[in-house]
Design a protein around this motif. Sequence first.
Motif, short mmCIF file in Angstrom:
data_model
loop_
_atom_site.label_atom_id
_atom_site.label_comp_id
_atom_site.label_asym_id
_atom_site.label_seq_id
_atom_site.Cartn_x
_atom_site.Cartn_y
_atom_site.Cartn_z
N ALA A 92 -16.17 -7.80 5.15
CA ALA A 92 -14.91 -7.12 5.46
C ALA A 92 -14.04 -6.87 4.22
CB ALA A 92 -14.13 -7.92 6.50
N ASP A 93 -14.15 -7.69 3.19
CA ASP A 93 -13.36 -7.47 1.98
C ASP A 93 -13.71 -6.16 1.29
OD1 ASP A 93 -12.15 -9.90 2.38
OD2 ASP A 93 -13.26 -10.95 0.81
N ILE A 97 -14.29 0.35 0.17
CA ILE A 97 -15.38 1.06 -0.51
C ILE A 97 -16.13 1.93 0.49
CG2 ILE A 97 -17.60 0.74 -1.69
CD1 ILE A 97 -16.20 -1.86 -2.86
N LEU A 98 -16.44 1.38 1.65
CA LEU A 98 -17.14 2.15 2.66
C LEU A 98 -16.23 3.23 3.24
CD1 LEU A 98 -18.93 -0.40 2.36
CD2 LEU A 98 -19.61 0.01 4.70
N ALA A 99 -14.96 2.90 3.42
CA ALA A 99 -14.02 3.89 3.96
C ALA A 99 -13.90 5.10 3.05
CB ALA A 99 -12.64 3.24 4.18
N PRO A 122 -12.35 -5.71 13.17
CA PRO A 122 -11.06 -5.02 13.25
C PRO A 122 -10.40 -4.70 11.91
CG PRO A 122 -11.08 -6.97 14.65
CD PRO A 122 -12.35 -6.97 13.86
N SER A 123 -10.67 -5.50 10.88
CA SER A 123 -10.01 -5.26 9.61
C SER A 123 -10.41 -3.93 8.99
CB SER A 123 -10.30 -6.39 8.63
OG SER A 123 -11.67 -6.42 8.31
N SER A 124 -11.57 -3.42 9.38
CA SER A 124 -12.01 -2.14 8.83
C SER A 124 -11.19 -0.97 9.36
CB SER A 124 -13.49 -1.91 9.11
OG SER A 124 -13.71 -1.76 10.49
N ARG A 158 -10.39 5.18 -1.71
CA ARG A 158 -10.61 3.74 -1.56
C ARG A 158 -9.38 2.96 -2.00
NH1 ARG A 158 -16.00 5.16 -3.20
NH2 ARG A 158 -15.53 4.74 -5.36
N ARG A 159 -8.74 3.41 -3.07
CA ARG A 159 -7.51 2.74 -3.52
C ARG A 159 -6.44 2.80 -2.43
NH1 ARG A 159 -7.72 5.68 -8.44
NH2 ARG A 159 -9.22 4.65 -9.76
N ALA A 160 -6.31 3.96 -1.81
CA ALA A 160 -5.32 4.12 -0.73
C ALA A 160 -5.64 3.16 0.41
CB ALA A 160 -5.30 5.57 -0.24
N ALA A 161 -6.93 3.04 0.74
CA ALA A 161 -7.32 2.14 1.81
C ALA A 161 -7.06 0.69 1.43
CB ALA A 161 -8.80 2.33 2.14
N ALA A 162 -7.31 0.34 0.18
CA ALA A 162 -7.10 -1.03 -0.27
C ALA A 162 -5.63 -1.41 -0.26
CB ALA A 162 -7.68 -1.22 -1.67
#
Length: 165
Positions: A92-93, A97-99, A122-124, A158-162
């Motif tokens: 999940a961490d 990257i996948l998103a 759920p964290s994804s 990915r940065r936005a998602a992180a």
Amino acid sequence: AGTLEDQDEIVRLVAVEGLGHLGEAASPWTNALILRLGDFSEAVRQQTVCSLLQVGPAGPPCLAEFIQTGATTREVQLEALQAMGHFGEVAADHTPILAGFVGCGVACLEQAAVASLKCMGPSSAAAVAAILAQPEPPVHLAEGSTPEQVQAAQKMRRRAAAEVM
């Protein structure tokens, strides 16, 4: 671990399987094992995923790094994305990257990323929501873009998602 690159498919298959049997003790060879996701043999690729799961916690961080920097072809990226999903919530961490593949314009990679994200719990959802809320850069319009432009756009997503997580 030198047998992982042997020309004989059976030797590579046995080497990959052997590392899996070692479990976490094979952690130092995780990166070498991940390279077998690009093997021309379907049997070796399938066994690689099983062995990565047996190696355990070293798998997701190494796979995440490989997805970002080492996956040389679309097929290898696909294998790596699918392998990440097999780790489930343990990985999940690495959901940002996948998103980053959501909206990348390559249907098979998007589908693999979404399928793997579903396995991560759920964290994804937060990572996917952040990607979908970011209309720019238009990663989904990858046609005609250079690979460097697409890669830069995926990194920004990915940065936005992180940041949301």
